[in-house]
Design an enzyme around this catalytic site. Structure first.
Site, PDB file in Angstrom:
ATOM      1  N   HIS A   1      -6.926  -2.959   9.682  1.00 15.94           N
ATOM      2  CA  HIS A   1      -8.295  -3.420   9.431  1.00 15.94           C
ATOM      3  C   HIS A   1      -8.994  -3.712  10.774  1.00 15.94           C
ATOM      4  O   HIS A   1      -9.412  -4.850  11.011  1.00 15.94           O
ATOM      5  CB  HIS A   1      -8.301  -4.700   8.591  1.00 15.94           C
ATOM      6  CG  HIS A   1      -7.559  -4.615   7.291  1.00 15.94           C
ATOM      7  ND1 HIS A   1      -7.240  -5.720   6.538  1.00 15.94           N
ATOM      8  CD2 HIS A   1      -7.082  -3.551   6.601  1.00 15.94           C
ATOM      9  CE1 HIS A   1      -6.596  -5.348   5.440  1.00 15.94           C
ATOM     10  NE2 HIS A   1      -6.475  -4.028   5.460  1.00 15.94           N
TER      11      HIS A   1
ATOM     12  N   HIS B   1      -2.081   2.162   8.671  1.00 19.54           N
ATOM     13  CA  HIS B   1      -3.239   1.538   8.031  1.00 19.54           C
ATOM     14  C   HIS B   1      -3.464   0.158   8.650  1.00 19.54           C
ATOM     15  O   HIS B   1      -2.515  -0.607   8.835  1.00 19.54           O
ATOM     16  CB  HIS B   1      -3.004   1.404   6.522  1.00 19.54           C
ATOM     17  CG  HIS B   1      -3.958   0.464   5.863  1.00 19.54           C
ATOM     18  ND1 HIS B   1      -5.330   0.638   5.915  1.00 19.54           N
ATOM     19  CD2 HIS B   1      -3.764  -0.681   5.157  1.00 19.54           C
ATOM     20  CE1 HIS B   1      -5.912  -0.356   5.270  1.00 19.54           C
ATOM     21  NE2 HIS B   1      -4.990  -1.180   4.808  1.00 19.54           N
TER      22      HIS B   1
ATOM     23  N   GLU C   1       0.826  -1.213   0.000  1.00 19.24           N
ATOM     24  CA  GLU C   1       0.000   0.000   0.000  1.00 19.24           C
ATOM     25  C   GLU C   1       0.859   1.262   0.000  1.00 19.24           C
ATOM     26  O   GLU C   1       0.416   2.335   0.422  1.00 19.24           O
ATOM     27  CB  GLU C   1      -0.944   0.018   1.219  1.00 19.24           C
ATOM     28  CG  GLU C   1      -1.986  -1.065   1.234  1.00 19.24           C
ATOM     29  CD  GLU C   1      -3.012  -0.978   0.110  1.00 19.24           C
ATOM     30  OE1 GLU C   1      -2.832  -0.151  -0.811  1.00 19.24           O
ATOM     31  OE2 GLU C   1      -3.973  -1.748   0.143  1.00 19.24           O
TER      32      GLU C   1
ATOM     33  N   HIS D   1     -12.742  -2.230   3.349  1.00 19.98           N
ATOM     34  CA  HIS D   1     -11.309  -2.514   3.454  1.00 19.98           C
ATOM     35  C   HIS D   1     -10.803  -2.312   4.886  1.00 19.98           C
ATOM     36  O   HIS D   1     -10.441  -3.289   5.545  1.00 19.98           O
ATOM     37  CB  HIS D   1     -10.576  -1.611   2.457  1.00 19.98           C
ATOM     38  CG  HIS D   1      -9.096  -1.820   2.424  1.00 19.98           C
ATOM     39  ND1 HIS D   1      -8.296  -1.287   1.458  1.00 19.98           N
ATOM     40  CD2 HIS D   1      -8.260  -2.489   3.258  1.00 19.98           C
ATOM     41  CE1 HIS D   1      -7.042  -1.621   1.675  1.00 19.98           C
ATOM     42  NE2 HIS D   1      -7.008  -2.350   2.766  1.00 19.98           N
TER      43      HIS D   1
HETATM   44 ZN   LIG Z   1      -5.442  -2.977   3.960  1.00 15.89          ZN
END
Ligand SMILES: [Zn+2]
Length: 297
Positions: A97, A95, A76, A158
């Site tokens: 989840h 980042h 990413e 996401h």
């Molecule tokens: Zn991700």
């Protein structure tokens, strides 16, 4: 400026905390920090964030070219690069989840209601960036729309993204988002939310300065106008916060949530014929289903 070896250790620690708290599974998530004015220190692709070591990190320039490291940078990376391009004040990007916040992102429900003072004074509102295929150029494009006005956002179907002036600042915003999502979920399961009135939201916004918190953008004066601008493709310049007029009250019972709450009895909530609750025994229900199946044949 924090030294490189300290930053490598901090990334390891934040990764460990994210994994321990269930914000990531397997090799999910990524972390980066600015290393001076022209380089980034970043987690590598395909490693579990709970078991990293300081030597695993990659160093890239601000265009994503790898300068140092045995492994390739995060899948990413493009999203991280876009954040640093758009926000010179940002020194760290996280980042993950986290499951409850990501549940809101999957349901398409932004965390933008005026419910908790500490969220309003730190993050403001948490919008949802449009769905984009992970690891592609679509994701930085989706993030670009919101990043100038927000330090945290959900990524549709996401996860979540947070940024900060330093790594722990960015990570704590991830904690705040997941905590806020859990509280919002419980309140909605209980059937209602008392919202903080707009006047009180304005007061809290004024306190941001007192706490030394520099939110990237003010709260939108007219949320519906701001949402219309977003719909037409404009990037966010203010934060949409759902807060009703209080009329002297600082908390306002949310009628929408209450109307959607389960009705306890037909007598207590007289409605139209279609909405009224009926009770059937299991035998009666089975007979109705059997009837329906027979008539289908
Ligand atoms: Zn991700």
């Amino acid at each position: 400026m924090t030294g490189e070896s300290q930053l490598r250790g901090d990334i390891v620690e934040v990764g460990r905390r994210m994994y321990a708290r269930g914000y990531t599974a397997s090799n999910d998530g990524n972390i980066s920090v600015r290393l001076g004015s022209d380089r980034l220190l970043m987690t590598p692709k395909s490693v579990c964030k709970g078991f990293m070591t300081p030597d695993m990190m990659c160093i890239t320039d601000l265009d994503g070219r790898k300068l140092q490291g045995d492994r390739d940078p995060s899948s990413e990376m493009l999203m991280h690069l876009e954040v640093y391009r758009q926000r010179p004040d940002v020194h760290a990007v996280v980042h993950a989840h986290p499951p409850t916040a990501t549940g809101f992102a999957v349901a398409g429900i932004p965390l933008d209601r005026a419910v908790l003072a500490e969220v309003l004074t730190t993050l403001g509102s948490i919008p949802i960036a449009e769905y984009a295929t992970p690891s592609t150029k679509e994701l930085p494009e989706a993030v670009r729309k919101y990043i100038r006005a927000h330090d945290g956002m959900l990524l549709a179907n996401h996860g979540a993204l947070t940024v900060g002036g330093d790594l722990f600042g960015a990570y704590y915003k991830m904690e705040t988002i997941e905590h806020f999502a859990k509280i919002s979920l419980v309140a909605r399961l209980l059937g209602r939310e008392n919202l903080i009135a707009r006047e009180e939201v304005d007061r809290l916004q004024g306190l941001r300065g007192t706490y030394g918190i520099a939110a990237p953008a003010p709260i939108c004066a007219d949320p519906s106008e701001a949402l219309a601008a977003l719909d037409s493709g404009d990037p966010a310049v203010c934060q949409v916060v759902q807060a009703p007029e209080g009329g002297g009250q600082r908390l306002v019972a949310d009628l929408v949530a209450r109307a959607a709450a389960p009705k306890r009895s037909a007598a207590a909530t007289p409605g139209t014929e279609d909405e009224r609750e009926i009770r059937l025994t299991y035998r009666e229900l089975s007979a109705l289903i059997e009837d329906a199946i027979r008539s289908l044949r």
